[in-house]
Design a protein around this motif. Structure first.
Motif, PDB file in Angstrom:
ATOM      1  N   VAL C 231       0.825  -1.291  -0.007  1.00  0.00           N
ATOM      2  CA  VAL C 231       0.036  -0.090  -0.156  1.00  0.00           C
ATOM      3  C   VAL C 231       1.009   1.329   0.087  1.00  0.00           C
TER       4      VAL C 231
ATOM      5  N   ARG D 162      -7.382   7.867   0.934  1.00  0.00           N
ATOM      6  CA  ARG D 162      -7.564   6.943   0.111  1.00  0.00           C
ATOM      7  C   ARG D 162      -7.897   5.734   0.550  1.00  0.00           C
ATOM      8  N   LEU D 163      -8.711   5.076   0.197  1.00  0.00           N
ATOM      9  CA  LEU D 163      -9.324   3.852   0.850  1.00  0.00           C
ATOM     10  C   LEU D 163      -8.302   2.480   0.348  1.00  0.00           C
ATOM     11  N   HIS D 164      -7.791   1.779   1.248  1.00  0.00           N
ATOM     12  CA  HIS D 164      -6.862   0.962   1.153  1.00  0.00           C
ATOM     13  C   HIS D 164      -7.285  -0.538   1.164  1.00  0.00           C
ATOM     14  N   ARG D 165      -8.054  -0.719   2.352  1.00  0.00           N
ATOM     15  CA  ARG D 165      -8.403  -2.044   2.742  1.00  0.00           C
ATOM     16  C   ARG D 165      -9.999  -2.045   3.228  1.00  0.00           C
ATOM     17  N   VAL D 166     -10.736  -3.136   2.586  1.00  0.00           N
ATOM     18  CA  VAL D 166     -12.103  -3.289   2.990  1.00  0.00           C
ATOM     19  C   VAL D 166     -12.449  -4.904   3.576  1.00  0.00           C
ATOM     20  N   SER D 217     -18.519   2.770   0.653  1.00  0.00           N
ATOM     21  CA  SER D 217     -17.093   3.138   0.140  1.00  0.00           C
ATOM     22  C   SER D 217     -17.226   3.773  -1.313  1.00  0.00           C
ATOM     23  N   ALA D 251      -8.752  -0.315  -3.688  1.00  0.00           N
ATOM     24  CA  ALA D 251      -8.974  -0.843  -2.400  1.00  0.00           C
ATOM     25  C   ALA D 251      -8.984  -2.469  -2.681  1.00  0.00           C
ATOM     26  N   ARG D 252      -8.628  -2.964  -1.686  1.00  0.00           N
ATOM     27  CA  ARG D 252      -8.557  -4.748  -1.895  1.00  0.00           C
ATOM     28  C   ARG D 252      -9.204  -5.022  -0.399  1.00  0.00           C
ATOM     29  N   LEU D 272     -13.784  -0.417   7.049  1.00  0.00           N
ATOM     30  CA  LEU D 272     -12.783   0.174   6.075  1.00  0.00           C
ATOM     31  C   LEU D 272     -11.519   0.785   6.500  1.00  0.00           C
ATOM     32  N   GLY D 274      -8.681   3.544   5.479  1.00  0.00           N
ATOM     33  CA  GLY D 274      -8.265   4.481   4.186  1.00  0.00           C
ATOM     34  C   GLY D 274      -6.928   5.260   5.013  1.00  0.00           C
TER      35      GLY D 274
END
Lengths: 387, 387, 387, 387
Positions: C231, D162-166, D217, D251-252, D272, D274
């Motif tokens: 990331v 910034r969204l990285h992981r969900v 999201s 995002a992943r 979520l 970010g």
């Protein structure tokens, strides 16, 4: 999750007094009364202000709008399609006259707590209900939660053994500022002795705690040792209270209510400790009841599950895990009340499985004992029994 | 997470009285005292029973084992490599004589609470400490938690505004049965007035609640209205208590302690409500402090985070999210005490950042006021100040 | 809560390589190794920087300080009062040479995970341990929690029935910024392939999740389908990973590890779902294990309670409700290891009730399979078994 | 807490297809549709069984009961006081024909998810809605929760960076046994490909998770890597699924759904992460949203509080601390839909602030991609966009 209560050939017709625009509780009564599709509000005197009354009635598509509750009681009693029952959602000082008017007109009543401004006033309602032909419910809402009913069932079944200690709290913070001096209508009447009675937080939320405790424990509060406080400067009524309790069955404990508990929303909670187990219920997680058997892991009982008591299972509408809340709990009182109205219409005896006159009088007697104790420098004071 | 406290050229040498096999608290003292590698227990009188004393000393690889604490005080004071301080972990009635013996021998003391069996007894220790050359710590353990220190820092910084309501509880259930009649040693002395003093649950855990409240709030309890109870039949001392409180700064509230609260383990909790914010800390989630600013979301403060106060950050050993617990909290008292021992050895003034004589006397005065109030049918009773 | 493990006539002598000032894990090893009073760190090569090594040794009052681990291994093996075992707390790339040096010198080893930089490297350690006379422990710390041991015991006893679904996560956020470019030493080596190996978050925390899952479930991960992510811009190793799992016993599930999960501290959690019950454990509430029997209320199992398995009860030091944490869990590994050292000294067979070479190799094989899967666009990849 | 949506001169008239006795969701639709007093169900084809249809209609005091939905569509379209909209609460395979019939008759539609049995089938509904004169809502209920709306508002406002992981999960356990072979009607159709479609748990609850994730999201799932499982022997459709996700914005993460997760009720949760903050919402505590800003304490946002976004505040009925639940969330979809019906009646453009055709098609495309991936040994598979 079933609802096999006998019902009539049509939806019941309800009226409402109070609860117009600007009132929180009016809409809650409407949602709760109509949730199960057994009743419909068709008439109302929603405000003493004619314009508000008219606009509020239009909001709700009422068929008949009144300005005066006296007129409403008369007219509805006479109308061929008059209301089957009335909902009383006015400030405290009007409970007695409104309830009296409708009972006198032969109309069943659902009334907000408290029953009246004083024990004496409340007791004057007794003769009107003495014949048994009229129904009366007091919306002590929290007894409508399925988990609360499970708690009551567990205590009644002896699962706690002998009850030793009780802890009940209702803390909130909406009166931490002097809103009553800032034009907030709800705060204004609640902090005004003329409209609210002699008890502030005690009468507004303390009696919910008292009623919840007595409902679940099956014991009544026999004496109190109380310390009332007025935290916000200039306020005439208590906004914070601590009360030591002794119960009819020997348990002891504490009741706390506060409207200046900064950061708390409606933090009602009940904890019981018996010789065989403890129980805990928190309003913020209403679908859960914690059962703490001695020497064994806590058990997390959940609304909607098949392992619950009949009483708890009858008070639910959704599968477990789909959260229910305050409106549904409130609606459980209406469900039982409407079923009773239908029973009475069919000539059957009502079950009266909801708080009524007796619970209302108990709360008023509790209030008077707490006020007396606090005035007497927290001396232990017996709660009257009416006998 | 730092530990820049000045330290000596060697590990400090500690001794211990009590705490041998079968005692819960002895091992905790050892782990806490040694956790930071600043001290080592090298001598002890771990039991009045010679064989237990010997076996216990072997368990701990002690260099010197004693049967008599008097002899130990004498011998260690005289030895060239004698102990720097002693840990007193005996039943309550022995606190006074043991502490007295070591102070008289010129040895610093760490002592379990309570300070003594009575205010009068406790006050006799004052002259021994008056010169200021001897150090004395009372292990009011819960003040060692980093989150508790953060709470104290927030209050001190004015984050709560004016404090209005306090709620402190310590509930547990290990005495819900009459263990004292079943050969349980811990229960036996704690329920025996001769060894435990006039207070049961109040003296055992109630004073932890009292001390925690006073430590965090920065106010002292000025008067009490108490209801002590003996739930288990045949028990001589209280095992359950409810106390209304008034604090020196005007706050009011409730203290509850109980050893018959079925299902609770060591449920110590503290809730404060001020004009600007509320605070809540629960022993079962010790790394978390809930801060409830008025009109804003609750903030969950966590041990180890950089945003905490210096006081809270200095009291931690691990990064956030790696749980710390009771031993670490206990060790924080020892950390500060050992640093003081080193300071004194270097001729520097000690900081005394741990509970001591004054806190011990306050707890004893609190106990006496609660006992008096309860005997007087819960009359409001002033807590003495020693002046 | 007992500790009846046989012990020697003296505290064991331990040495440590790495863990000097600035290292988080060194102090944890010291606290954990010494907590039960069974061992004492007396020698160390705490840093490759001579001054840091010297200062760190003084901090810990070590008797013997070294600059070179090779020299330390030689000297301690030869010394009459040399160390009984060594603790290896260096960056990953040094695990293999340091472990090798001490095993070659005939000294028992406790080593941080991972075992080595690669399976190939790890397998070279096997011959050194083949004789069985040397002990080796890998500090997969989380298996030391009593509640984790209870979970393992419940699964082993068949309480979950057939295991169907597993969920294991380890999320934290300390690498959400490129600390490695800002002089943060811990971040620097962990994100450097030369010192950390080919796996970033996966090797640092993912293997804790993998090990925890295998430890509790009693099944091994047989194949993986993985999506590694980097990331933070410029980072060479994964800092975030999602892995689908298939287990040897037929269960399926998900493993997630992330070091960029903003707001999470060390949120390790494990959830298992079987035909008869589910289980959940969360590192942030380590003393609690949730047991979810089919069709019945959740049971909240608590560390220290008498109803737990022998394995869980043996891994605790305090009564229930006095929180234990990470240091205590870590110390449980040392407790078992030290007991084995004593057994070996007495000529008895060791019990090896702690993670060792096999667990280390399994983690390395898991890492290699995940890396291969991720490189192959998440193709299902078999985890090697070494056969 | 306000409801200033424009409304008509009367309550809207609604019809319902399906949902008679024995169906869970029918009563929920009724309670949700009527909760705000803006609509009333007056007509229905509640069952294909004539007697059930009649009894169910009587239960609800319907004015007009039908056996056939085709007849109902025709008759209601022609009636002077015909329904304003219809609610479709039938098993999945009937969604398409019923929706088609009512749209063709010019009647607005509220339909249970999924939209249809396949993307192809769903796309055939598009032309019927192309003119824009008819309204269509899909009851993706969970988007109705105020806390979910707050989450969406926070993401949209950039609070997460910034969204990285969900991480999104929906686990329950009601199908852990083969209820479909034991006469349980709900289980029978849900596990039958002819009535439920090609997806089992994925179609029943997985799409709720997918929709919730995309709703909050603001990103769409662009590709999936899936592992479907059939745990219960003999079952034809998946009852358990794990899916790796890649989102349109980079995002992943992971989506899990399971109906065999023993002990879980309706454990929908969304997390979520970010660059600036994390967010977490759990269905079992629906009034709470956890906001985790980087480097700062978690913030606990609560339904009903004044600090929330307009979107969240508009979706509530009660003060904070009086719990709301599933029915209220469901009613929020109806509130927006009814307001739109009134707008259309007044000739104003609708706002379409509820899930509709596009969301329905997205879910179907997601299902097809997951099924394809799982069949292809979990190969990454692109989710179609319809372009």
């Amino acid at each position: 999750m079933s609802s096999s209560a006998p019902h009539s050939e049509r939806r019941l017709r309800a009226g409402i007094v109070g609860g117009g625009r600007g009132a929180f509780i009016g809409a809650v009564h409407r949602m709760a009364a109509e949730l199960d599709g057994r009743a419909e509000i068709v008439a109302g005197a929603l405000s003493s202000d004619p314009q508000t009354a008219q606009l509020s009635a239009a909001d709700w598509f009422l068929r008949r709008a009144y300005i005066s509750f006296e007129e409403m009681a008369r007219a509805e009693a006479a109308a061929p399609e008059g209301i089957d029952f009335v909902i009383v959602a006015v400030p405290n000082h009007l409970h007695y006259p409104v309830v009296r008017a409708f009972l006198a007109a032969g109309i069943h009543v659902v009334c907000d707590k408290p029953l009246a401004l004083s024990v004496a006033e409340g007791e004057q309602l007794a003769p009107l209900l003495a014949s048994g032909s009229l129904l009366f419910a007091l919306t002590q809402t929290y007894t409508g939660y399925p988990a609360v009913r499970e708690a009551r069932a567990l205590v009644a079944a002896g699962e706690l053994g002998r009850l030793h200690r009780v802890m009940v709290e209702y803390t909130q913070d909406w009166l931490r500022e002097p809103l009553e001096t800032q034009g907030q209508k709800q705060a204004a009447w609640r902090t005004d002795p003329a409209r609210s009675g002699q008890a502030g937080s005690l009468g507004d939320i303390g009696v919910h705690a008292q009623n919840l405790l007595e409902y679940v424990s099956g014991q009544t509060i026999s004496s109190v040792c109380a310390d009332l406080n007025r935290v916000v400067a200039g306020r005439q009524l208590d906004d914070d209270a601590s009360v030591l309790l002794r119960l009819s069955g020997g348990a002891r404990g504490v009741l706390v209510c506060s409207q200046i508990a900064t950061g708390d929303e409606n933090a009602l909670s009940l904890r019981l400790y018996g010789s065989k187990a403890g129980l805990a219920w928190h309003h913020e997680d209403p679908d859960t009841l914690i059962h703490k058997p001695a020497g064994a892991p806590w058990r997390r009982l959940r609304r909607g599950q098949a392992y619950l008591s009949d009483a708890a299972r009858a008070a639910t509408r959704l599968p477990p895990g789909h959260p229910e809340g305050y409106i549904e709990a409130f609606a459980n009182l209406y469900r039982a009340f409407c079923a009773d109205v239908c029973r009475v219409k069919r000539g059957e005896p009502p079950l009266r499985d909801y708080p009524g006159l007796e619970e209302g009088l108990r709360s008023l007697r509790f209030i008077e004992a707490v006020l007396a104790s606090s005035r007497a420098d927290s001396a232990w004071t017996t709660v009257g029994t009416g006998r």
